[in-house]
Write a protein that holds these residues in place. Structure first.
Motif, PDB file in Angstrom:
ATOM      1  N   LEU A 216       0.649  -1.134  -0.042  1.00 53.25           N
ATOM      2  CA  LEU A 216      -0.144   0.217  -0.238  1.00 53.25           C
ATOM      3  C   LEU A 216       0.946   1.360  -0.126  1.00 53.25           C
ATOM      4  O   LEU A 216       0.214   2.455  -0.215  1.00 53.25           O
ATOM      5  CB  LEU A 216      -0.748   0.026   1.350  1.00 53.25           C
ATOM      6  CG  LEU A 216      -2.176  -0.840   1.157  1.00 53.25           C
ATOM      7  CD1 LEU A 216      -2.933  -0.606   2.423  1.00 53.25           C
ATOM      8  CD2 LEU A 216      -3.030  -0.540   0.084  1.00 53.25           C
ATOM      9  N   ALA A 217       2.150   1.098   0.277  1.00 54.93           N
ATOM     10  CA  ALA A 217       2.958   2.445   0.336  1.00 54.93           C
ATOM     11  C   ALA A 217       2.832   3.244  -0.631  1.00 54.93           C
ATOM     12  O   ALA A 217       2.779   4.614  -0.297  1.00 54.93           O
ATOM     13  CB  ALA A 217       4.281   1.782   0.454  1.00 54.93           C
ATOM     14  N   ALA A 218       2.900   2.839  -1.895  1.00 53.66           N
ATOM     15  CA  ALA A 218       2.898   3.854  -2.956  1.00 53.66           C
ATOM     16  C   ALA A 218       1.321   4.390  -2.932  1.00 53.66           C
ATOM     17  O   ALA A 218       1.424   5.836  -3.277  1.00 53.66           O
ATOM     18  CB  ALA A 218       3.025   3.123  -4.228  1.00 53.66           C
ATOM     19  N   LEU A 219       0.372   3.665  -2.921  1.00 49.26           N
ATOM     20  CA  LEU A 219      -0.964   4.258  -2.986  1.00 49.26           C
ATOM     21  C   LEU A 219      -1.101   5.306  -1.659  1.00 49.26           C
ATOM     22  O   LEU A 219      -1.622   6.309  -1.905  1.00 49.26           O
ATOM     23  CB  LEU A 219      -1.820   3.342  -2.632  1.00 49.26           C
ATOM     24  CG  LEU A 219      -2.416   2.298  -3.976  1.00 49.26           C
ATOM     25  CD1 LEU A 219      -3.460   1.500  -3.484  1.00 49.26           C
ATOM     26  CD2 LEU A 219      -3.089   3.342  -4.935  1.00 49.26           C
ATOM     27  N   GLN A 220      -0.473   4.984  -0.367  1.00 49.48           N
ATOM     28  CA  GLN A 220      -0.629   5.858   0.471  1.00 49.48           C
ATOM     29  C   GLN A 220       0.066   7.269   0.137  1.00 49.48           C
ATOM     30  O   GLN A 220      -0.574   8.346   0.638  1.00 49.48           O
ATOM     31  CB  GLN A 220      -0.084   5.284   1.764  1.00 49.48           C
ATOM     32  CG  GLN A 220      -1.184   4.090   2.321  1.00 49.48           C
ATOM     33  CD  GLN A 220      -0.249   3.287   3.479  1.00 49.48           C
ATOM     34  OE1 GLN A 220       1.142   3.174   3.473  1.00 49.48           O
ATOM     35  NE2 GLN A 220      -0.978   2.544   4.259  1.00 49.48           N
ATOM     36  N   ALA A 221       1.161   6.945  -0.290  1.00 48.79           N
ATOM     37  CA  ALA A 221       1.920   8.353  -0.413  1.00 48.79           C
ATOM     38  C   ALA A 221       1.189   9.423  -1.369  1.00 48.79           C
ATOM     39  O   ALA A 221       1.420  10.419  -1.140  1.00 48.79           O
ATOM     40  CB  ALA A 221       3.317   7.848  -1.128  1.00 48.79           C
ATOM     41  N   ARG A 222       0.547   8.763  -2.451  1.00 51.70           N
ATOM     42  CA  ARG A 222      -0.238   9.682  -3.269  1.00 51.70           C
ATOM     43  C   ARG A 222      -1.850   9.885  -2.771  1.00 51.70           C
ATOM     44  O   ARG A 222      -2.363  10.637  -3.372  1.00 51.70           O
ATOM     45  CB  ARG A 222      -0.147   9.027  -4.670  1.00 51.70           C
ATOM     46  CG  ARG A 222       0.975   9.208  -5.176  1.00 51.70           C
ATOM     47  CD  ARG A 222       1.193   8.897  -6.771  1.00 51.70           C
ATOM     48  NE  ARG A 222       1.094   7.323  -6.579  1.00 51.70           N
ATOM     49  CZ  ARG A 222       0.319   6.534  -7.379  1.00 51.70           C
ATOM     50  NH1 ARG A 222      -0.709   6.665  -7.725  1.00 51.70           N
ATOM     51  NH2 ARG A 222       0.718   4.903  -7.249  1.00 51.70           N
ATOM     52  N   ALA A 223      -2.056   9.495  -1.596  1.00 48.54           N
ATOM     53  CA  ALA A 223      -3.683   9.553  -1.373  1.00 48.54           C
ATOM     54  C   ALA A 223      -3.690  11.070  -0.712  1.00 48.54           C
ATOM     55  O   ALA A 223      -2.736  11.714  -0.351  1.00 48.54           O
ATOM     56  CB  ALA A 223      -3.980   8.621  -0.074  1.00 48.54           C
ATOM     57  N   PRO A 224      -5.039  11.599  -1.094  1.00 44.59           N
ATOM     58  CA  PRO A 224      -5.316  12.876  -0.473  1.00 44.59           C
ATOM     59  C   PRO A 224      -4.891  13.160   0.911  1.00 44.59           C
ATOM     60  O   PRO A 224      -5.390  11.976   1.773  1.00 44.59           O
ATOM     61  CB  PRO A 224      -6.775  12.918  -0.756  1.00 44.59           C
ATOM     62  CG  PRO A 224      -7.186  11.535  -1.294  1.00 44.59           C
ATOM     63  CD  PRO A 224      -6.252  10.758  -1.553  1.00 44.59           C
ATOM     64  N   ARG A 225      -4.479  14.030   1.447  1.00 43.83           N
ATOM     65  CA  ARG A 225      -4.246  14.237   2.737  1.00 43.83           C
ATOM     66  C   ARG A 225      -5.383  15.121   3.479  1.00 43.83           C
ATOM     67  O   ARG A 225      -5.648  16.023   2.927  1.00 43.83           O
ATOM     68  CB  ARG A 225      -2.920  14.865   2.914  1.00 43.83           C
ATOM     69  CG  ARG A 225      -1.887  14.280   2.171  1.00 43.83           C
ATOM     70  CD  ARG A 225      -0.503  14.751   2.565  1.00 43.83           C
ATOM     71  NE  ARG A 225      -0.362  16.015   2.665  1.00 43.83           N
ATOM     72  CZ  ARG A 225       0.672  16.676   3.094  1.00 43.83           C
ATOM     73  NH1 ARG A 225       1.600  15.902   3.721  1.00 43.83           N
ATOM     74  NH2 ARG A 225       0.620  18.026   3.565  1.00 43.83           N
ATOM     75  N   ILE A 226      -5.676  14.735   4.691  1.00 42.12           N
ATOM     76  CA  ILE A 226      -6.800  15.434   5.505  1.00 42.12           C
ATOM     77  C   ILE A 226      -6.265  16.801   5.693  1.00 42.12           C
ATOM     78  O   ILE A 226      -7.195  17.963   5.726  1.00 42.12           O
ATOM     79  CB  ILE A 226      -7.190  14.731   6.855  1.00 42.12           C
ATOM     80  CG1 ILE A 226      -8.391  15.382   7.610  1.00 42.12           C
ATOM     81  CG2 ILE A 226      -5.856  14.579   7.483  1.00 42.12           C
ATOM     82  CD1 ILE A 226      -9.556  15.457   7.007  1.00 42.12           C
ATOM     83  N   VAL A 227      -5.108  17.146   5.965  1.00 42.13           N
ATOM     84  CA  VAL A 227      -4.618  18.609   6.218  1.00 42.13           C
ATOM     85  C   VAL A 227      -4.916  19.419   5.358  1.00 42.13           C
ATOM     86  O   VAL A 227      -4.754  20.658   5.419  1.00 42.13           O
ATOM     87  CB  VAL A 227      -2.891  18.445   6.694  1.00 42.13           C
ATOM     88  CG1 VAL A 227      -2.961  17.849   8.101  1.00 42.13           C
ATOM     89  CG2 VAL A 227      -2.236  17.795   5.780  1.00 42.13           C
ATOM     90  N   ASP A 228      -4.943  18.860   4.016  1.00 41.53           N
ATOM     91  CA  ASP A 228      -5.258  19.677   2.774  1.00 41.53           C
ATOM     92  C   ASP A 228      -6.700  20.059   2.434  1.00 41.53           C
ATOM     93  O   ASP A 228      -7.257  20.701   1.670  1.00 41.53           O
ATOM     94  CB  ASP A 228      -4.402  19.132   1.519  1.00 41.53           C
ATOM     95  CG  ASP A 228      -3.313  18.946   1.708  1.00 41.53           C
ATOM     96  OD1 ASP A 228      -2.587  19.798   2.260  1.00 41.53           O
ATOM     97  OD2 ASP A 228      -2.453  17.939   0.999  1.00 41.53           O
TER      98      ASP A 228
END
Length: 427
Positions: A216-228
RNA sequence: GUGGCCUUAGCUCAAUCGGCAGAGCAGCGGAUUGUGGAUCCGCAGGUUGCGGGUUCGAUCCCCGCAGGCCACCCCA
């Protein structure tokens, strides 16, 4: 092969280790006092619904780790051992009308918690937490004050290299939209997801963020971030928390994947973390804001924030770093090999203890050399030798560290020991 | 809840190929019957985690269970 042993995941805290816990409790109580948090207690068990509703039915803590107590009769209530302190404290806040107290209500609690986990080093079915809650203050300054308090605890306990991880997970305004967006993002790539993660997509998409599954690492890295994706109010709150932390000189690492395991959290979420030697449990404590919890448990809408620090894990880290200290040795050991003088030794020790001095009486029948050996190994500063004829007050005071010895009258003993004790303390 | 490794004296660990289970530490007792921490000698301490199996014989090989640990899961 003892007949009985402590239940799986529990353990006895024997004197050396219990002393470490005692010192951690002392640090926690002193900090509570200085920061204005007053200690309270809640029952070790509650109606299971208190936890189910407060923590969230879908969380791991409730779903698979809750220690349920089976009712003894059909109409009996379903209880559960507390897996954490916040829900019970908030239940108490509502039950006792603490919203009429001066706000915020600042309380702390030290005690055992229970989770039906599979045990491992630093992870037990009964473990101890220091819990701190500030209920009734929307922040953000109280957030920073509380986070700093937790960080200070580790330093004063003797751990200097504890990291602070920080995130904001939004509120009911902005989180639902974010969770939906996150779920949609992962659903696009659902084929790549392991079974467990695919199930989570429906139950708790946030958890996909901090899964350690390497695929999942790659997917996680590009996931939308809550802080944004925070709504303006949450963004402003988070910015203010960070600026307050900067003012206090508290270093932290922004951790967009930090989501915490309990449903009641809103906005501020944080975790104290230490890179363990090997395989140790690395989360030493954590907390966050829970602005909806009081209402969820039947009270008026009331903001709140708190943290829980794991005392077992702090003790474990102290021990593995060689920082745990043993029990203080007695100031003096009363020794003497004459059976006839046993009563005299007992009487002398009792009198010194009544004076507040920590002394041990060797009441064995061992020869004097053995008794002195034991006294020296205890780390005692003095040995008081009671011999035949001591009934009329003639003793020998032996300084075990200096190796010197001198006669002393019994009436002068307490004064002599007290003087040595105070100079020893400050020297 | 999933997978793996481990379990011998109170503690830390040995035991050759399957052949009578050992040491250090801790405990207790002695060393010309009253002075110490790392001096010497001795004593005690074991159903080898528990239950089955294979074998003439099992600490050792096989199965199950329990407990501990590690990685997951998750969290303190």
């Amino acid at each position: 092969m003892p007949t009985f042993r402590a239940p799986r995941g529990t353990r006895d805290l024997l004197p050396p280790e219990r002393a470490v816990f005692g010192r951690l409790e002392a640090v926690a109580r002193d900090l509570s006092r200085r920061y204005g948090y007053r200690e309270m207690e809640t029952p070790l068990f509650e109606q299971a619904a208190v936890f189910e509703r407060g923590i969230g039915e879908m969380t791991d803590v409730i779903e698979k780790e809750l220690f349920r107590l089976v009712p003894r009769s059909e109409e009996g209530e379903v209880w559960a051992l507390r897996p954490e302190a916040t829900a019970g404290i908030v239940r108490g806040y509502v039950q006792h009308g603490m919203h009429t107290w001066p706000q915020p209500v600042k309380v702390s609690l030290i005690g055992p918690m229970f989770r039906y986990d599979r045990p491992q080093a630093g992870r037990y079915r009964q473990f101890w937490q220091w819990d701190v809650e500030a209920i009734g203050d929307p922040g953000p300054a109280i957030d920073a004050e509380l986070i700093e308090l937790g960080a200070r605890f580790y330093r004063e306990a003797g751990l200097d290299d504890v990291l602070l991880l920080l995130n904001s997970i939004g509120d009911t305004e902005c989180r639902p939209a974010y969770v939906a967006e996150l779920a949609a993002y992962f659903r696009e790539h659902a084929v790549q997801l392991p079974d467990l993660e695919r199930r989570r997509l429906e139950t708790n998409p946030l958890r996909l963020l901090d899964s350690k599954d390497p695929s999942l690492a790659a997917l996680q890295a590009r996931a939308p971030r809550i802080v944004d994706r925070l709504c303006p109010a949450c963004a402003e709150h988070f910015g203010a928390v960070r600026s307050h932390l900067d003012t206090l000189g508290i270093a932290y690492r922004l951790e967009p994947a930090l989501v915490r395991g309990l449903d009641y959290y809103t906005r501020t979420a944080f975790e104290y973390y230490r890179e363990g030697a090997e395989g140790q449990q690395q989360a030493l404590g954590g907390g966050g804001r829970y602005d909806g919890l009081v209402q969820l448990l039947g009270g008026q809408p009331t903001p709140g924030i708190g943290f829980a620090l794991g005392l077992d894990r702090v003790a474990l880290n102290l021990q593995s770093s060689g920082l745990a200290e043993g029990q203080r040795p007695p100031l003096a050991v009363i020794v003497g090999a004459e059976p006839a003088a046993t009563a005299e030794r007992l009487k002398l020790a009792t009198a010194l203890r009544a004076e507040g001095l920590p002394v041990r009486a060797d009441l064995s029948r061992r020869k004097l050399g053995r008794q002195l050996e034991g006294a020296a190994r205890d780390g005692a500063h003095f040995a008081v030798i009671v011999a035949e004829g001591s009934e009329n007050g003639a003793l020998q005071l032996k300084d075990l560290q200096a190796g010197t010895q001198r006669p002393l009258a019994a009436v002068d003993l307490a004064r002599e020991l007290r003087r040595a004790e105070s100079s020893h303390r400050h020297g």
